[in-house]
Design an enzyme around this catalytic site. Structure first.
Site, PDB file in Angstrom:
ATOM      1  CE1 TYR A 103      -8.169 -29.494  57.273  1.00 26.56           C
ATOM      2  CE2 TYR A 103      -8.588 -30.630  59.333  1.00 26.56           C
ATOM      3  CZ  TYR A 103      -7.850 -30.496  58.171  1.00 26.56           C
ATOM      4  OH  TYR A 103      -6.803 -31.336  57.931  1.00 26.56           O
ATOM      5  CB  CYS A 104     -14.338 -24.699  56.489  1.00 31.33           C
ATOM      6  SG  CYS A 104     -15.992 -24.082  56.198  1.00 31.33           S
ATOM      7  N   PRO A 105     -15.649 -24.243  59.587  1.00 31.03           N
ATOM      8  CG  PRO A 105     -17.588 -23.506  60.706  1.00 31.03           C
ATOM      9  CD  PRO A 105     -16.779 -24.738  60.411  1.00 31.03           C
ATOM     10  N   GLY A 106     -13.856 -22.897  61.203  1.00 34.13           N
ATOM     11  CA  GLY A 106     -13.098 -22.420  62.361  1.00 34.13           C
ATOM     12  C   GLY A 106     -12.497 -21.029  62.212  1.00 34.13           C
TER      13      GLY A 106
END
Lengths: 136, 80
Positions: B17-20
């Protein structure tokens, strides 16, 4: 370069995660960021801090889904995120000197990404130079 | 733009998921060579906005954004 100051005064997992996420948004948008950890957030910075509790929400479904995503490695852990952000540059992290001393800790007892152990006058100076200050 | 671009390195961040996905791209590009093409696969809705914005701001080249089955491919050229 615009500057953001983040103040984190809670060692709860969700607050720590939020601080790292907001910092990531700012750093990747090319802002300079200063994070000041106070109160029990300083304890979370200990190298040998005990495993942190799971995220708790007033809505059990939210807790379950977020904690499951964390277990599956889908959410970047706040410590890992801050380490990566340090590597990108533009991020300074300080721990409150008062709490650090009360806890009997020294800078070397804290995670390597902590740049300084500093007083609230440092926070005030950084805040006055910043474009925005957010307390989390 | 052709979808047949051959990337020098593919970053499969479909599980993050963000910011991955953006963080994975930034870390990879920083270590990479100028002129190489990197491709990120993401299922995170925030990547649609965040990755092209960062690529532009960081003065790299956004070669293309392609929708695939259930994920998006972001193709980026390191130019500096």
């Amino acid at each position: 370069m615009s500057k953001l100051v983040l103040v984190c005064d809670s060692g709860s997992t969700e607050k720590l995660q939020t601080v790292a996420l907001v910092a990531s948004g700012a750093i990747t948008s090319d802002y300079e960021v200063f994070i000041f950890f106070m109160h029990d957030a300083v304890y979370a910075l200990k190298k040998d801090a005990p495993p942190e509790p799971e995220i708790t929400s007033v809505f059990p479904e939210v807790s379950n889904k977020i904690n499951q995503a964390r277990k599956e490695g889908k959410l970047v852990h706040w410590k890992e995120l801050l380490e990566d952000l340090k590597d990108l540059g533009g991020l300074r992290i300080a721990a409150c000197v008062q709490i650090t001393e009360i806890l009997g800790l020294e800078k070397d007892d804290l995670l390597p990404f902590v740049d300084d152990v500093a007083g609230v006058n440092t926070l005030a100076e950084e805040a006055m130079k910043a474009d925005q200050v957010i307390s989390i | 733009m052709s979808q047949e671009i051959i990337a020098d390195q593919v970053i499969d961040a479909r599980g993050s998921y963000c910011p991955g996905p953006l963080m994975e791209l930034i870390k990879t590009i920083r270590k990479g060579e100028v002129g190489k093409i990197y491709e990120v696969w993401s299922k995170d809705a925030g990547s649609i906005r965040d990755i092209p914005k960062w690529v532009t701001k960081a003065n790299h080249e956004m070669v293309g954004v392609f929708e695939e089955n259930g994920h998006t491919r972001f193709v980026v050229k390191k130019v500096r």
